[in-house]
Design a protein around this motif. Structure first.
Motif, mmCIF file in Angstrom:
data_model
loop_
_atom_site.group_PDB
_atom_site.id
_atom_site.type_symbol
_atom_site.label_atom_id
_atom_site.label_comp_id
_atom_site.label_asym_id
_atom_site.label_seq_id
_atom_site.Cartn_x
_atom_site.Cartn_y
_atom_site.Cartn_z
ATOM 1 N N SER A 1 0.844 -1.184 0.000
ATOM 2 C CA SER A 1 0.000 0.000 0.000
ATOM 3 C C SER A 1 0.887 1.244 0.000
ATOM 4 O O SER A 1 1.865 1.296 0.749
ATOM 5 N N PRO A 2 0.539 2.247 -0.780
ATOM 6 C CA PRO A 2 1.354 3.469 -0.813
ATOM 7 C C PRO A 2 1.418 4.183 0.545
ATOM 8 O O PRO A 2 2.409 4.824 0.862
ATOM 9 N N SER A 3 0.374 4.052 1.355
ATOM 10 C CA SER A 3 0.371 4.757 2.642
ATOM 11 C C SER A 3 1.333 4.129 3.649
ATOM 12 O O SER A 3 1.797 4.804 4.570
#
Length: 174
Positions: A1-3
């Motif tokens: 996930s990018p977060s």
């Protein structure tokens, strides 16, 4: 996930390798796990060394004058014996943690709630027992600590006991 992407970790292993490491990561020997009927049984046995280490680090922090005691929820969908369901919370499923924190956001002490069966009952009730247990680790040499908590924890006998321990309190009472 990018977060949650951390390049140093994500670029050095695949998701399958991470899952495999997570699957075999142990902090305690399963062969020494006490029987469920044993008085020494601990629902957090497998993670207890890690939790004790984290608590030791939290206890080593310098306490601030103003502190709050409250419950916190660690959201999880995993199946584990300490997971709680609280329908009125934003994170309905998770691990309930009793915490004593400072106004600076630091956690000074905590206890993971493992269920009513494992709670010690006294004249102060479950909430009062939590407050007293979390206050046991406050340094006795320093005084003038101010504790803040809500009506779940508060009772007149608890406030009297805390005053005898030279702890000031601000709380709501039913």
């Amino acid at each position: 996930s990018p977060s949650t992407f951390i390049p140093r970790i994500a670029n050095s292993m695949t998701i399958n390798r991470f899952d495999e490491i997570k699957r075999f990561l142990h902090f305690n020997d399963n062969a020494l796990l006490p029987n469920h009927e044993s008085p020494h049984y601990d629902k957090l046995y497998k993670a207890r060394p890690l939790l004790d280490y984290i608590r030791k680090v939290c206890l080593s922090l310098r306490n601030t004058e103003h502190q709050a005691i409250d419950e916190q929820m660690i959201p999880t969908k995993s199946r584990n014996p300490v997971r709680q369901y609280l329908p009125n919370k934003p994170s309905k499923w998770g691990i309930k943690v009793w915490a004593r924190c400072g106004v600076n956001g630091l956690l000074f002490d905590f206890e993971i709630y493992t269920g009513k069966a494992n709670a010690h009952h006294s004249a102060f009730g479950i909430g009062g027992d939590v407050v007293l247990k979390l206050c046991n680790t406050l340094p006795t040499s320093a005084t003038n600590y101010k504790l803040y908590f809500d009506n779940y924890f508060s009772s007149i006998p608890l406030l009297i006991q805390l005053r005898q321990l030279n702890l000031w309190t601000v709380c709501t009472i039913r």
